[in-house]
Design a protein around this motif. Structure first.
Motif, PDB file in Angstrom:
ATOM      1  N   GLN A   1      39.301  46.019  42.273  1.00  0.00           N
ATOM      2  CA  GLN A   1      38.111  45.871  43.014  1.00  0.00           C
ATOM      3  C   GLN A   1      37.422  44.771  43.121  1.00  0.00           C
ATOM      4  OE1 GLN A   1      36.054  49.441  42.151  1.00  0.00           O
ATOM      5  NE2 GLN A   1      37.249  50.734  43.658  1.00  0.00           N
ATOM      6  N   LEU A   2      37.143  44.313  41.851  1.00  0.00           N
ATOM      7  CA  LEU A   2      36.338  43.012  41.930  1.00  0.00           C
ATOM      8  C   LEU A   2      37.306  41.688  42.273  1.00  0.00           C
ATOM      9  CD1 LEU A   2      33.983  41.617  40.338  1.00  0.00           C
ATOM     10  CD2 LEU A   2      35.418  41.264  38.273  1.00  0.00           C
ATOM     11  N   LEU A   3      38.373  41.784  42.269  1.00  0.00           N
ATOM     12  CA  LEU A   3      38.976  40.761  42.736  1.00  0.00           C
ATOM     13  C   LEU A   3      39.553  40.850  44.048  1.00  0.00           C
ATOM     14  CD1 LEU A   3      42.032  40.180  40.099  1.00  0.00           C
ATOM     15  CD2 LEU A   3      40.029  39.045  40.282  1.00  0.00           C
ATOM     16  N   ASN A   4      39.689  42.001  44.656  1.00  0.00           N
ATOM     17  CA  ASN A   4      39.960  42.097  46.238  1.00  0.00           C
ATOM     18  C   ASN A   4      38.848  41.466  47.038  1.00  0.00           C
ATOM     19  OD1 ASN A   4      41.632  43.017  48.209  1.00  0.00           O
ATOM     20  ND2 ASN A   4      40.735  44.998  48.244  1.00  0.00           N
ATOM     21  N   GLY A   5      39.779  40.367  48.110  1.00  0.00           N
ATOM     22  CA  GLY A   5      39.062  39.850  48.920  1.00  0.00           C
ATOM     23  C   GLY A   5      38.063  38.558  48.414  1.00  0.00           C
ATOM     24  N   ARG A   6      38.301  38.147  47.156  1.00  0.00           N
ATOM     25  CA  ARG A   6      37.629  37.000  46.645  1.00  0.00           C
ATOM     26  C   ARG A   6      38.633  35.984  47.111  1.00  0.00           C
ATOM     27  NH1 ARG A   6      33.440  37.655  43.220  1.00  0.00           N
ATOM     28  NH2 ARG A   6      34.148  35.870  41.742  1.00  0.00           N
ATOM     29  N   VAL A   7      38.109  34.710  46.772  1.00  0.00           N
ATOM     30  CA  VAL A   7      38.871  33.448  46.927  1.00  0.00           C
ATOM     31  C   VAL A   7      39.217  32.783  45.486  1.00  0.00           C
ATOM     32  CG1 VAL A   7      38.858  31.061  47.615  1.00  0.00           C
ATOM     33  CG2 VAL A   7      37.875  32.719  49.089  1.00  0.00           C
TER      34      VAL A   7
ATOM     35  N   TYR B   1      43.755  30.397  54.355  1.00  0.00           N
ATOM     36  CA  TYR B   1      44.041  31.120  53.166  1.00  0.00           C
ATOM     37  C   TYR B   1      45.522  31.659  52.949  1.00  0.00           C
ATOM     38  CZ  TYR B   1      39.110  30.740  52.833  1.00  0.00           C
ATOM     39  OH  TYR B   1      37.890  30.134  52.582  1.00  0.00           O
ATOM     40  N   ALA B   2      46.033  31.949  51.867  1.00  0.00           N
ATOM     41  CA  ALA B   2      47.362  32.753  51.531  1.00  0.00           C
ATOM     42  C   ALA B   2      46.571  33.967  50.809  1.00  0.00           C
ATOM     43  CB  ALA B   2      48.237  32.072  50.847  1.00  0.00           C
TER      44      ALA B   2
ATOM     45  N   PRO C   1      49.072  39.505  38.487  1.00  0.00           N
ATOM     46  CA  PRO C   1      47.465  39.943  38.136  1.00  0.00           C
ATOM     47  C   PRO C   1      46.492  39.407  38.914  1.00  0.00           C
ATOM     48  CG  PRO C   1      48.713  37.988  37.272  1.00  0.00           C
ATOM     49  CD  PRO C   1      49.744  38.667  38.107  1.00  0.00           C
ATOM     50  N   LEU C   2      46.665  38.587  39.913  1.00  0.00           N
ATOM     51  CA  LEU C   2      45.892  38.055  41.176  1.00  0.00           C
ATOM     52  C   LEU C   2      45.854  38.686  42.468  1.00  0.00           C
ATOM     53  CD1 LEU C   2      46.273  34.223  40.103  1.00  0.00           C
ATOM     54  CD2 LEU C   2      44.481  35.910  39.321  1.00  0.00           C
ATOM     55  N   ASP C   3      46.380  39.837  42.518  1.00  0.00           N
ATOM     56  CA  ASP C   3      46.731  40.747  43.523  1.00  0.00           C
ATOM     57  C   ASP C   3      45.431  40.999  44.359  1.00  0.00           C
ATOM     58  OD1 ASP C   3      47.436  43.951  44.568  1.00  0.00           O
ATOM     59  OD2 ASP C   3      48.369  42.450  45.493  1.00  0.00           O
ATOM     60  N   GLY C   4      45.473  40.613  45.634  1.00  0.00           N
ATOM     61  CA  GLY C   4      43.987  40.753  46.382  1.00  0.00           C
ATOM     62  C   GLY C   4      43.408  39.610  46.807  1.00  0.00           C
ATOM     63  N   LEU C   5      43.538  38.590  45.763  1.00  0.00           N
ATOM     64  CA  LEU C   5      42.847  37.426  45.893  1.00  0.00           C
ATOM     65  C   LEU C   5      43.303  36.957  47.135  1.00  0.00           C
ATOM     66  CD1 LEU C   5      42.375  35.985  42.451  1.00  0.00           C
ATOM     67  CD2 LEU C   5      40.558  36.960  43.926  1.00  0.00           C
ATOM     68  N   LEU C   6      42.575  35.792  47.607  1.00  0.00           N
ATOM     69  CA  LEU C   6      42.790  34.722  48.702  1.00  0.00           C
ATOM     70  C   LEU C   6      42.995  33.432  48.091  1.00  0.00           C
ATOM     71  CD1 LEU C   6      40.554  35.920  51.661  1.00  0.00           C
ATOM     72  CD2 LEU C   6      42.928  36.604  51.255  1.00  0.00           C
ATOM     73  N   LEU C   7      44.039  32.701  48.288  1.00  0.00           N
ATOM     74  CA  LEU C   7      44.104  31.267  47.758  1.00  0.00           C
ATOM     75  C   LEU C   7      43.885  30.414  49.091  1.00  0.00           C
ATOM     76  CD1 LEU C   7      44.984  29.341  45.560  1.00  0.00           C
ATOM     77  CD2 LEU C   7      47.440  29.494  46.660  1.00  0.00           C
ATOM     78  N   ASP C   8      42.966  29.395  48.918  1.00  0.00           N
ATOM     79  CA  ASP C   8      42.605  28.211  49.920  1.00  0.00           C
ATOM     80  C   ASP C   8      43.678  27.443  50.153  1.00  0.00           C
ATOM     81  OD1 ASP C   8      41.570  26.158  51.445  1.00  0.00           O
ATOM     82  OD2 ASP C   8      39.619  26.494  50.612  1.00  0.00           O
ATOM     83  N   ILE C   9      44.505  27.378  51.182  1.00  0.00           N
ATOM     84  CA  ILE C   9      45.594  26.551  51.470  1.00  0.00           C
ATOM     85  C   ILE C   9      45.261  25.792  52.659  1.00  0.00           C
ATOM     86  CG2 ILE C   9      47.246  28.120  50.541  1.00  0.00           C
ATOM     87  CD1 ILE C   9      48.044  28.620  53.364  1.00  0.00           C
ATOM     88  N   ASP C  10      43.996  25.489  52.880  1.00  0.00           N
ATOM     89  CA  ASP C  10      43.548  24.643  53.974  1.00  0.00           C
ATOM     90  C   ASP C  10      43.850  23.199  53.749  1.00  0.00           C
ATOM     91  OD1 ASP C  10      41.717  25.011  56.512  1.00  0.00           O
ATOM     92  OD2 ASP C  10      40.812  22.927  55.451  1.00  0.00           O
TER      93      ASP C  10
END
Length: 98
Positions: free
Chosen positions: A6-12, A30-31, A37-46
Motif C-alpha cells: 500500500q505504501l508503494l502503490n501509486g508512488r514514483v 511514466y512506466a 519488489p517494486l510492484d505498483g510504483l511508477l518509473l519516470d521515463i520522461d
C-alpha cells in the motif's frame, strides 16, 4: 495488499519516503512497474528515447532478493504504449541481481 504494498502503490520510484507529494505529476511520462519488489510504483521515463524504453530498467532496491541489489523490469514486446504525459507503458518484473 499488505502495508508495504500500500505504501508503494501509486508512488514514483525514487521519491523520498517522507515526500508529501510522492505521486506522479501531470506533465511527466511514466512506466508502471508490475510484479516483483517494486510492484505498483511508477518509473519516470520522461524524455527516454524509444530504444531506452525498449531496454527496460535495472532499479536499485532494498526490497530485492539481495538487499541493496537491483530489480530488473522490462516491457513486453508488442504491448501498446500511449504517447504523451501520464502512464505510457508497463514494465514487468523479470528477476533480481546483486
Amino acid at each position: 495488499m499488505n502495508g508495504d504494498e500500500q505504501l508503494l502503490n501509486g508512488r514514483v520510484y525514487g521519491a523520498e519516503h517522507d515526500d508529501p507529494h510522492p505521486g506522479p505529476v501531470p506533465h511527466r511520462t511514466y512506466a508502471e512497474l508490475v510484479g516483483g519488489p517494486l510492484d505498483g510504483l511508477l518509473l519516470d521515463i520522461d524524455g527516454w528515447r524509444t530504444e531506452e524504453v525498449d531496454d527496460g530498467a535495472v532499479l536499485s532496491t532494498e526490497l530485492s532478493r539481495w538487499p541493496g541489489g537491483r530489480a530488473l523490469y522490462d516491457p513486453r514486446p508488442g504491448e501498446p504504449r500511449t504517447p504523451g504525459p501520464g502512464v505510457s507503458c508497463r514494465f514487468y518484473y523479470s528477476g533480481d541481481t546483486p
